[in-house]
Design an enzyme around this catalytic site. Structure first.
Site, PDB file in Angstrom:
ATOM      1  N   SER A   1       0.839  -1.188   0.000  1.00 53.75           N
ATOM      2  CA  SER A   1       0.000   0.000   0.000  1.00 53.75           C
ATOM      3  C   SER A   1       0.886   1.255   0.000  1.00 53.75           C
ATOM      4  O   SER A   1       1.815   1.352  -0.804  1.00 53.75           O
ATOM      5  CB  SER A   1      -0.960  -0.035   1.196  1.00 53.75           C
ATOM      6  OG  SER A   1      -1.917   0.985   1.117  1.00 53.75           O
TER       7      SER A   1
ATOM      8  N   ASP B   1      -8.724  -5.694  -5.720  1.00 52.23           N
ATOM      9  CA  ASP B   1      -8.283  -4.400  -5.187  1.00 52.23           C
ATOM     10  C   ASP B   1      -8.886  -3.258  -5.990  1.00 52.23           C
ATOM     11  O   ASP B   1      -8.703  -3.165  -7.211  1.00 52.23           O
ATOM     12  CB  ASP B   1      -6.754  -4.335  -5.241  1.00 52.23           C
ATOM     13  CG  ASP B   1      -6.174  -3.208  -4.393  1.00 52.23           C
ATOM     14  OD1 ASP B   1      -6.926  -2.291  -4.014  1.00 52.23           O
ATOM     15  OD2 ASP B   1      -4.962  -3.262  -4.111  1.00 52.23           O
TER      16      ASP B   1
ATOM     17  N   HIS C   1      -8.344  -4.508  -1.330  1.00 52.77           N
ATOM     18  CA  HIS C   1      -7.005  -4.015  -0.999  1.00 52.77           C
ATOM     19  C   HIS C   1      -6.477  -4.641   0.295  1.00 52.77           C
ATOM     20  O   HIS C   1      -5.272  -4.900   0.425  1.00 52.77           O
ATOM     21  CB  HIS C   1      -7.057  -2.490  -0.865  1.00 52.77           C
ATOM     22  CG  HIS C   1      -5.742  -1.857  -0.580  1.00 52.77           C
ATOM     23  ND1 HIS C   1      -4.691  -1.903  -1.456  1.00 52.77           N
ATOM     24  CD2 HIS C   1      -5.298  -1.151   0.501  1.00 52.77           C
ATOM     25  CE1 HIS C   1      -3.647  -1.258  -0.949  1.00 52.77           C
ATOM     26  NE2 HIS C   1      -3.997  -0.794   0.239  1.00 52.77           N
ATOM     27  N   ASP C   2      -7.362  -4.905   1.240  1.00 47.20           N
ATOM     28  CA  ASP C   2      -6.949  -5.502   2.509  1.00 47.20           C
ATOM     29  C   ASP C   2      -6.533  -6.956   2.371  1.00 47.20           C
ATOM     30  O   ASP C   2      -6.134  -7.584   3.365  1.00 47.20           O
ATOM     31  CB  ASP C   2      -8.073  -5.396   3.543  1.00 47.20           C
ATOM     32  CG  ASP C   2      -8.095  -4.050   4.245  1.00 47.20           C
ATOM     33  OD1 ASP C   2      -7.198  -3.225   3.982  1.00 47.20           O
ATOM     34  OD2 ASP C   2      -9.013  -3.817   5.053  1.00 47.20           O
TER      35      ASP C   2
END
Length: 337
Positions: free
Chosen positions: A135, A288, A317-318
């Site tokens: 990230s 994502d 995204h996580d």
């Protein structure tokens, strides 16, 4: 595990031209530095994480994992502006004797990286065997690999980018708007902007998880009445962040993330990426929404000799925080071969 602290007792000039009279960097280490000093893995953390990697990245700092303390000397430093020990808005401004709060000077991703380079020098770390960033930690990692290509042997970029996109900037601006809408934000106190940061966190989570993640984990049981599980989850996550973070740091770091552009002053993004000498692995996540697989392929295609790997996940995204088995399958051979 208590953080260690590096004190840089000299002025630290930021890219904006402002100067911090002194700089404190909080950091954690795991394992032992080899006599040859060739076993360093440096982890760059994301938004509200801290330098204690084992605290926020489950099942990574373990024997047999890619951050194996029995094999590697693992370093993670807290970023500039953070709530977790490195110089930031809640630190005392020597000029006034009071915390900076909203007057903390603007800083950039490059400033974060320059600070961590000072720490690496102080620790006697010349070469870094593997630099890993996910990230906005990846923002730092790619910037470092461009700035000091000979220092980095391997580079792992997970769900990240070489430049903040308009989409990412819009996400950040929406969160800043939520913070600024809190009438207490701007007041000279540690807990200013609590309602604003709670709303900002809830907004951010929508982009981090996406519809597939929410629809899998937040379904209401049959016969549920108000409030819905998804509603209580959003409020819980907002309040949870309020208990451990402050709005001034969150706002300032969002501003810093939007400055990210490895091509600034280097002839553009593609010219900057061409400077990277590290053996590079770029990792995307199928769902994502923040850094899409297409964007990750684009990044991999422009770093010389890099290869692409992908995590299959419903958690958006996580996914890099959740799919630790898939992540280890990609990164363990990369850092050890």
């Amino acid at each position: 595990m208590e953080a260690l602290h590096f004190e840089y007792d000299a002025p630290f000039t930021l890219e904006s031209g402002a100067t911090l009279p002194r700089l404190t960097i909080a950091y954690h280490t795991y394992g032992q530095l080899a006599p040859s000093r060739d076993n360093v893995i440096w982890v760059c953390h994301a938004l509200t994480a801290n330098s204690e990697v084992a605290d926020w990245w489950p099942h990574t700092v373990e024997q047999g994992r890619f951050l194996d303390p029995s094999r590697h000397f693992i370093v993670c430093a807290n970023i500039l502006g953070s709530h977790y020990g490195t110089t930031g808005p809640l630190h005392t401004n020597p000029a006034t004797g009071r915390p900076y709060y909203g007057t903390f000077p603007n800083f950039t991703i490059r400033d974060m990286v320059r600070a961590h380079r000072l720490l690496a020098d102080a620790l006697g770390i010349g070469g870094i065997a593997a630099l890993i960033g996910s990230s906005v930690g990846g923002f730092q990692a790619v910037e470092w690999a461009v700035e000091e290509p000979s220092r980095i042997e391997r580079l792992a970029l997970i769900a990240t980018a070489a430049k903040a996109s308009p989409w990412c900037i819009a996400i950040d601006e929406t969160q800043r708007m939520a913070i600024e809408a809190d009438p207490t934000f701007g007041q000279p106190r540690d807990d200013a902007g609590r309602a604003g940061i709670a709303a900002a966190r809830a907004i951010g989570l929508l982009t981090y998880r996406g519809g597939s993640g929410y629809n899998r984990t937040q379904q209401d049981p049959d016969g549920t009445t108000l409030p819905h599980r998804a509603s209580t989850y959003q409020r819980y996550q907002g309040e949870k962040l309020c208990r451990r973070y402050n709005a001034y740091s969150y706002h300032a770091i969002l501003n810093a993330f939007d400055t990210h552009d490895v091509g600034r002053g280097r002839g553009g993004v593609e010219a900057a990426l061409a400077r990277i000498k590290a053996r590079t692995l770029v990792v995307g996540i199928t769902t994502d929404l923040v850094f899409t697989p297409a964007e990750m392929h684009w990044l991999a295609d422009r770093i010389p000799g890099s290869r692409y790997g992908e995590i299959v996940s419903e958690f958006g995204h996580d996914g890099f925080l959740v799919e630790h088995e898939q992540l280890n399958a990609l990164l363990y051979p990369f850092v050890n071969n």
